[in-house]
Design a protein around this motif. Structure first.
Motif, PDB file in Angstrom:
ATOM      1  N   LYS A  71      -5.162  18.181 108.785  1.00 45.18           N
ATOM      2  CA  LYS A  71      -5.306  16.717 108.726  1.00 45.18           C
ATOM      3  C   LYS A  71      -6.369  16.257 109.668  1.00 45.18           C
ATOM      4  O   LYS A  71      -6.991  15.312 109.456  1.00 45.18           O
ATOM      5  N   VAL A  72      -6.102  16.750 111.032  1.00 43.89           N
ATOM      6  CA  VAL A  72      -6.855  16.299 112.028  1.00 43.89           C
ATOM      7  C   VAL A  72      -8.230  16.618 111.934  1.00 43.89           C
ATOM      8  O   VAL A  72      -9.287  15.918 112.259  1.00 43.89           O
TER       9      VAL A  72
ATOM     10  N   TYR B 221      -2.776  21.303 112.245  1.00 44.92           N
ATOM     11  CA  TYR B 221      -3.897  20.070 112.561  1.00 44.92           C
ATOM     12  C   TYR B 221      -4.833  20.088 111.600  1.00 44.92           C
ATOM     13  O   TYR B 221      -6.238  19.532 111.744  1.00 44.92           O
TER      14      TYR B 221
ATOM     15  N   ARG C 136      -9.726  14.324 109.619  1.00 45.60           N
ATOM     16  CA  ARG C 136      -9.979  13.082 110.068  1.00 45.60           C
ATOM     17  C   ARG C 136     -11.066  12.949 111.059  1.00 45.60           C
ATOM     18  O   ARG C 136     -11.738  12.107 110.861  1.00 45.60           O
ATOM     19  N   ARG C 137     -11.139  14.041 111.756  1.00 43.97           N
ATOM     20  CA  ARG C 137     -12.364  14.148 112.847  1.00 43.97           C
ATOM     21  C   ARG C 137     -13.829  14.160 112.104  1.00 43.97           C
ATOM     22  O   ARG C 137     -14.574  13.526 112.539  1.00 43.97           O
TER      23      ARG C 137
ATOM     24  N   SER D 170      -9.889  26.383 108.076  1.00 43.76           N
ATOM     25  CA  SER D 170      -8.874  26.179 109.368  1.00 43.76           C
ATOM     26  C   SER D 170      -7.999  27.458 109.995  1.00 43.76           C
ATOM     27  O   SER D 170      -8.275  28.514 109.676  1.00 43.76           O
TER      28      SER D 170
END
Ligand SMILES: NC(=O)CC[C@H](N)C(=O)O
Length: 157
Positions: A18-19, A16, A22-23, A55
């Motif tokens: 990339k999540v 996640y 993006r967030r 991360s």
């Protein structure tokens, strides 16, 4: 944050990653992903970074060849948010420890949140989130000076 200010995300291999990126951008904050071995000095030389996010990742902090981080990330003066592996690594490198649980938590799990903490402002005292981990930090193993503001332990799915 104002124009030109951004967040550095150190990518430890979470699905996640990339999540997270993006967030952060959805909050109208610029972000940039870096490989896990990026030094604090490099981030500071680039300039404009106001915070660092570390991360999660598939490893355990005690595994042979567990990915490490530049320890100066924690002393360079920028606030650091560690997620999953990132958090476990942060706890270990700051004097705490990480233990292997009997039962993994994977999927939708209920967590208790101290929503008086700024980080969790606006959340409910109980939230359902996606977790994937087998290692954990508890009150007994949390690093000196760190305060627990959320905890899991109840599987709901
Ligand atoms: N999501 C993660 O980063 C998992 C970290 C570690 N592999 C654990 O199982 O606890």
């Amino acid at each position: 944050m104002s124009d030109g200010e951004r967040v550095a995300i150190l990518d430890f291999g979470a699905q996640y990653g990339k999540v997270i990126d993006r967030r952060v951008r959805e909050l109208r904050v610029q972000s940039e992903m870096f490989p896990l071995n990026t030094t604090a000095r490099h981030i500071q030389e680039l300039g404009g970074f106001k915070a660092i996010i570390i991360s999660g990742g598939p490893n355990s902090v005690y595994a042979t060849n567990a990915p490490m981080i530049d320890p100066e990330i924690f002393t360079c003066g920028l606030p650091v948010l560690g997620i999953c592996y990132g958090f476990q690594l942060m706890n270990k490198l700051n004097g705490g420890s990480v233990s292997r649980e009997q039962v993994r938590e994977d999927g939708a799990c209920e967590i208790e949140v101290d929503n008086s903490a700024l980080l969790f402002n606006g959340l409910q005292p109980t939230e359902t989130v996606l977790l994937t981990h087998g290692d954990s930090v508890s009150q007994a193993t949390v690093a000196p000076g760190f305060k627990i503001i959320a905890k899991s332990g109840h599987h709901v799915a």
